[in-house]
Design an enzyme around this catalytic site. Structure first.
Site, short mmCIF file in Angstrom:
data_model
loop_
_atom_site.label_atom_id
_atom_site.label_comp_id
_atom_site.label_asym_id
_atom_site.label_seq_id
_atom_site.Cartn_x
_atom_site.Cartn_y
_atom_site.Cartn_z
CG HIS A 48 1.29 -21.09 20.09
ND1 HIS A 48 0.60 -21.55 18.69
CD2 HIS A 48 1.68 -20.94 21.35
CE1 HIS A 48 0.98 -22.62 19.90
NE2 HIS A 48 1.32 -21.93 21.14
CG HIS A 50 1.54 -19.12 14.79
ND1 HIS A 50 1.33 -20.49 14.01
CD2 HIS A 50 0.85 -19.38 15.63
CE1 HIS A 50 1.14 -21.25 14.52
NE2 HIS A 50 0.83 -20.85 15.71
CG HIS A 65 5.11 -21.39 17.86
ND1 HIS A 65 4.74 -21.86 18.79
CD2 HIS A 65 3.50 -21.83 17.63
CE1 HIS A 65 3.71 -22.33 19.11
NE2 HIS A 65 2.57 -22.95 17.73
CG HIS A 73 6.60 -24.80 21.70
ND1 HIS A 73 6.06 -23.34 21.49
CD2 HIS A 73 5.60 -24.59 23.22
CE1 HIS A 73 5.26 -23.44 22.47
NE2 HIS A 73 4.74 -24.53 23.16
CG HIS A 82 9.19 -20.05 20.08
ND1 HIS A 82 8.36 -21.42 19.18
CD2 HIS A 82 10.18 -21.41 18.85
CE1 HIS A 82 8.91 -22.59 19.04
NE2 HIS A 82 10.22 -22.39 18.72
CG ASP A 85 6.43 -19.78 22.45
OD1 ASP A 85 6.19 -20.14 21.07
OD2 ASP A 85 7.53 -20.79 22.74
CG HIS A 122 -2.86 -24.20 18.61
ND1 HIS A 122 -2.53 -24.87 17.47
CD2 HIS A 122 -2.14 -22.88 18.62
CE1 HIS A 122 -2.09 -23.76 16.81
NE2 HIS A 122 -1.36 -22.88 17.11
NE ARG A 145 -0.77 -23.95 12.39
CZ ARG A 145 -0.47 -23.73 12.33
NH1 ARG A 145 -0.42 -22.47 11.40
NH2 ARG A 145 0.89 -24.11 12.45
CU CU Z 1 0.46 -21.49 17.37
ZN ZN Z 2 6.26 -21.72 20.17
#
Ligand code: CU
Ligand code: ZN
Length: 156
Positions: A48, A50, A65, A73, A82, A85, A122, A145
């Site tokens: 993602h 962030h 995110h 999400h 998002h 994403d 992640h 993360r």
């Molecule tokens: Cu993330």
């Molecule tokens: Zn997301």
């Protein structure tokens, strides 16, 4: 004719040796995202953008995110998602992975540019909001993360 904008993100975790390089190229309202990763744990990992480029407390201070439109999400192909994403990156048994996505929401220019924000990978698979976990609709239940980096401008 619209001009091209380029950005790069170097992700590195000196403790684990996980590393990656991701290039971004925006052209004609779309952004091509291509990356290569090494030494990742085998399997799928949520990836993602962030909201913050603040890694002062490791990947934790990167925030949530990137979600300028206040959506739920999802996955990169979903309408409800998002901006950050990007789905999953899948590492093979040796820990190598490649990532490629052409995205219509990620921007390197304008009000919702992702330059100066961060890219996070992640520990676990992103369920794209389809799981039944408490955090499926916010983070895709992707877990810790494990590696991150700041998205910066690079030479055009
Ligand atoms: Cu993330
Ligand atoms: Zn997301």
């Amino acid at each position: 004719m619209e001009s091209t904008a380029k950005a790069i993100c170097i992700l590195i975790n000196h403790d684990t040796g996980y590393r990656g390089t991701v290039n971004f190229e925006e052209q004609d309202g779309k952004t091509k995202i291509t990356g290569t990763f090494k030494n990742l744990p085998p399997g799928k990992h949520g990836i993602h953008i962030h909201e913050f480029g603040d890694l002062s407390n490791g990947c934790v201070s990167a925030g949530a995110h990137f979600n300028p439109f206040k959506k739920t999400h999802g996955g990169p192909a979903d309408e409800e998602r998002h901006v950050g994403d990007l789905g999953n990156v899948e590492a093979d048994s040796e820990g190598n992975a490649t990532f490629e996505l052409v995205d219509h929401l990620v921007r390197l220019t304008g009000e919702h540019s992702v330059i100066g924000r961060s890219l996070v990978v992640h520990a676990d698979e992103d369920d794209l909001g389809r799981g039944n976990f408490e955090d499926s609709k916010t983070t895709g239940h992707a877990g810790a993360r494990i590696i991150c980096g700041i998205i910066g401008v690079c030479k055009n």
